[in-house]
Design an enzyme around this catalytic site. Structure first.
Site, PDB file in Angstrom:
ATOM      1  N   ARG A  53      -6.354 -18.463  -8.650  1.00 45.65           N
ATOM      2  CA  ARG A  53      -7.096 -17.700  -7.632  1.00 45.65           C
ATOM      3  C   ARG A  53      -8.047 -16.697  -8.281  1.00 45.65           C
ATOM      4  NH1 ARG A  53      -2.680 -15.709  -3.464  1.00 45.65           N
ATOM      5  NH2 ARG A  53      -4.524 -15.203  -2.241  1.00 45.65           N
TER       6      ARG A  53
ATOM      7  N   GLY B  23      -1.248 -12.301  -4.688  1.00 45.40           N
ATOM      8  CA  GLY B  23      -2.660 -11.954  -4.784  1.00 45.40           C
ATOM      9  C   GLY B  23      -2.885 -10.480  -4.468  1.00 45.40           C
TER      10      GLY B  23
ATOM     11  N   ARG C 171       3.588 -19.614   3.801  1.00 44.53           N
ATOM     12  CA  ARG C 171       3.183 -19.734   5.219  1.00 44.53           C
ATOM     13  C   ARG C 171       3.176 -21.185   5.685  1.00 44.53           C
ATOM     14  NH1 ARG C 171       2.488 -14.517   6.442  1.00 44.53           N
ATOM     15  NH2 ARG C 171       1.408 -13.258   4.901  1.00 44.53           N
TER      16      ARG C 171
ATOM     17  N   ASP D 128      -4.222 -15.233   7.858  1.00 46.48           N
ATOM     18  CA  ASP D 128      -2.849 -15.626   7.512  1.00 46.48           C
ATOM     19  C   ASP D 128      -2.165 -16.435   8.613  1.00 46.48           C
ATOM     20  OD1 ASP D 128      -3.036 -14.411   5.053  1.00 46.48           O
ATOM     21  OD2 ASP D 128      -2.202 -12.507   5.739  1.00 46.48           O
TER      22      ASP D 128
ATOM     23  N   SER E 256     -12.729  -9.674   2.490  1.00 48.60           N
ATOM     24  CA  SER E 256     -11.443  -9.587   1.795  1.00 48.60           C
ATOM     25  C   SER E 256     -10.945  -8.154   1.742  1.00 48.60           C
ATOM     26  CB  SER E 256     -11.567 -10.135   0.369  1.00 48.60           C
ATOM     27  OG  SER E 256     -10.427  -9.748  -0.373  1.00 48.60           O
TER      28      SER E 256
ATOM     29  N   ARG F  35       0.824  -1.220   0.000  1.00 50.69           N
ATOM     30  CA  ARG F  35       0.000   0.000   0.000  1.00 50.69           C
ATOM     31  C   ARG F  35       0.853   1.263   0.000  1.00 50.69           C
ATOM     32  NH1 ARG F  35      -2.620  -4.282   1.838  1.00 50.69           N
ATOM     33  NH2 ARG F  35      -4.902  -4.346   1.972  1.00 50.69           N
TER      34      ARG F  35
HETATM   35  C1  S3P Z   1      -4.047  -9.010   2.373  1.00 47.20           C
HETATM   36  C2  S3P Z   1      -5.292  -9.470   2.658  1.00 47.20           C
HETATM   37  C3  S3P Z   1      -5.589 -10.858   3.000  1.00 47.20           C
HETATM   38  C4  S3P Z   1      -4.337 -11.665   3.311  1.00 47.20           C
HETATM   39  C5  S3P Z   1      -3.191 -11.360   2.416  1.00 47.20           C
HETATM   40  C6  S3P Z   1      -2.861  -9.879   2.407  1.00 47.20           C
HETATM   41  C7  S3P Z   1      -3.877  -7.589   2.047  1.00 47.20           C
HETATM   42  O1  S3P Z   1      -6.302 -11.406   1.928  1.00 47.20           O
HETATM   43  O2  S3P Z   1      -4.608 -13.041   3.292  1.00 47.20           O
HETATM   44  O3  S3P Z   1      -2.019 -12.078   2.842  1.00 47.20           O
HETATM   45  O4  S3P Z   1      -2.746  -7.073   2.103  1.00 47.20           O
HETATM   46  O5  S3P Z   1      -4.893  -6.931   1.760  1.00 47.20           O
HETATM   47  P1  S3P Z   1      -7.892 -11.200   1.806  1.00 47.20           P
HETATM   48  O6  S3P Z   1      -8.302 -10.153   2.786  1.00 47.20           O
HETATM   49  O7  S3P Z   1      -8.184 -10.779   0.428  1.00 47.20           O
HETATM   50  O8  S3P Z   1      -8.441 -12.533   2.182  1.00 47.20           O
END
Ligand code: S3P
Length: 429
Positions: free
Chosen positions: A114, A86, A387, A312, A159, A19
């Site tokens: 995914r 992701g 992990r 996580d 999420s 971010r």
């Molecule tokens: C994350 C959100 C989580 C987490 C990922 C990092 C983020 O995923 O599992 O490791 O930085 O926004 P979700 O909230 O999409 O499940």
């Protein structure tokens, strides 16, 4: 006898690192980012921002990002490779959607399994054109636009990635965007926006839902961002100290965001001796030190309403549960199926190999703790999931290296210094 001892500064938080880069790229002027996590996932975001015309340079221990303003991304000359990340894929798809450029997103094998429609269906509704080449998955092509519509989004899945993608898109949308999340998730994007003096409204509405309102487009000045230690990385050594006799560790400069440290409450409920001491606030996040020592753990039931805050940490909580007296039941782990691996499957398969009584019932995980020592080599399958590899590396300290993890390279995805830090804290006396 092996034990965890001493104190250590854990690497920067992964979520905040992504971010900090993205928001600095969308501000105006120069941002200095310190303690950025230099892991594979975060470097994916950094390199994609460079492909989008953002100048980013390393300066000693920090990174300098030269922001181009919201709407300042240039059309990339090649595909944007998100690797295993992701967070990179979802957040960057959101970021480019409100720019008039065409982008192709690709990822590795795990990421290409995914769901991306969880983000793109919202973006299509407001006017972005998205072509998912394989139904729900990468590669995808997105044609962004400066004229996306300011609408209301209802996010049903817990999420933070979906929420953050929509918030970041809305920074360059003209008018009021409302984002409603029915289950609260990590709120680093919102905190960083406030730190950057970007005016957003957040309020609780009915049924405990949260509404975030933005009124774009925004223009904001970049600021220096210092990133605290990653609590999800700290969790490995906290559990390590709890399960390895005579251990005591202090992990310093850890981000204490309530949406990220729910695992501490859970481990305490299991009997874990853990102390948290807040020391300061940086960039809108509380920061402090966490001390954990060897404890006699007991099994507990973890309700489904906690799952968004533990998402996580379930792999390493499972390791703690395998050493606890009695049964631990973790409920409502549905989202765990859609991570870097199907983590329910990865946990069950590997704990079974060690001789732990573990099974899944409708996305709930049941683990009956048992203090066993394996006396011959056991192959652990990480499924390329960082992990899983780190959680079983922690359990391995109890088994004198008899657990042979097939792929440890994947640890670089979120915590390149993990092995160095593990060896630093492990004493053999
Ligand atoms: C994350 C959100 C989580 C987490 C990922 C990092 C983020 O995923 O599992 O490791 O930085 O926004 P979700 O909230 O999409 O499940």
């Amino acid at each position: 006898m092996l034990k965890f001892k001493g104190s250590l500064k854990i690497s920067g938080d992964k979520s905040v690192s992504h971010r900090a880069l993205i928001l600095s790229a969308m501000g105006t002027g120069k941002a200095k980012i310190t303690n950025l996590l230099e892991s594979e996932d975060v470097m994916r975001t950094l390199n994609i921002l460079k492909e989008l015309g953002i100048k980013i340079v390393k300066d000693d221990d920090s990174w300098i990002v030269y922001g181009n303003g919201t709407g300042g991304f240039l059309e990339p000359k090649k595909s944007l490779n998100c690797g295993n990340s992701g967070t990179t894929a979802r957040l960057m798809i959101g970021a480019v959607s409100s720019n008039p450029i065409n982008c192709t997103f690709i990822g590795d094998e795990s990421l290409s399994r995914r769901s991306m429609s969880r983000v793109t269906k919202h973006l299509e509704k407001i006017g972005a054109t998205v072509h998912l080449t394989r139904k729900d998955y990468l590669p995808l092509i997105i044609n962004g636009s400066e004229k996306l519509l300011p609408l209301m989004h209802n996010i049903q899945k817990p999420s933070a990635q979906i929420k953050s993608a929509l918030i970041i898109a809305a920074l360059n949308i003209h008018g009021k965007t409302k984002i409603i999340e029915s289950i609260a998730t990590r709120d680093h994007t919102e905190r960083l926006l406030k730190f950057l003096n970007i005016k957003i409204k957040i309020k609780k509405i009915k049924n405990k839902a949260t509404q975030i309102e933005l009124n774009g487009p925004y223009e904001f000045k970049s600021k220096s961002i210092d990133i605290a230690g990653d609590p999800s990385s700290a969790a490995f050594f906290i559990v390590g100290a709890l399960i390895l006799p005579e251990s005591r560790v202090t992990l310093k400069n850890i981000m204490l965001n309530p949406s990220r440290i729910a695992f501490i409450k859970i481990l305490k409920k299991m009997g874990g001796k853990i102390k948290v001491k807040k020391t300061k606030q940086i960039c809108g996040e509380d920061v402090g030190n966490i001390t954990a020592e060897y404890s006699k753990l007991k099994g507990i039931t973890i309700p489904a309403n906690q799952s968004a805050y533990l998402i996580d940490e379930y792999p390493v909580i499972s390791v703690a549960a395998s050493q606890a007296k009695g049964r631990t039941i973790m409920k409502g782990l549905d989202e765990l199926r859609y991570k870097e691996s199907d983590r329910i499957k990865s946990i069950v398969l590997n704990l079974k190999k060690i001789g732990i009584d573990v099974h899944e019932v409708n996305n709930n995980l049941h683990i009956l703790g048992k203090k066993i020592k394996v006396n011959k080599d056991v192959k652990i399958k990480s499924f390329g999931d960082h992990r899983i590899a780190m959680s079983f590396s922690i359990l391995n300290t109890l088994h004198y290296n008899k657990l042979k993890i097939d792929d440890k390279k994947c640890i670089n995805i979120s915590y390149p210094d993990f092995t160095k830090h593990l060896n630093f804290l492990l004493q053999n006396k």
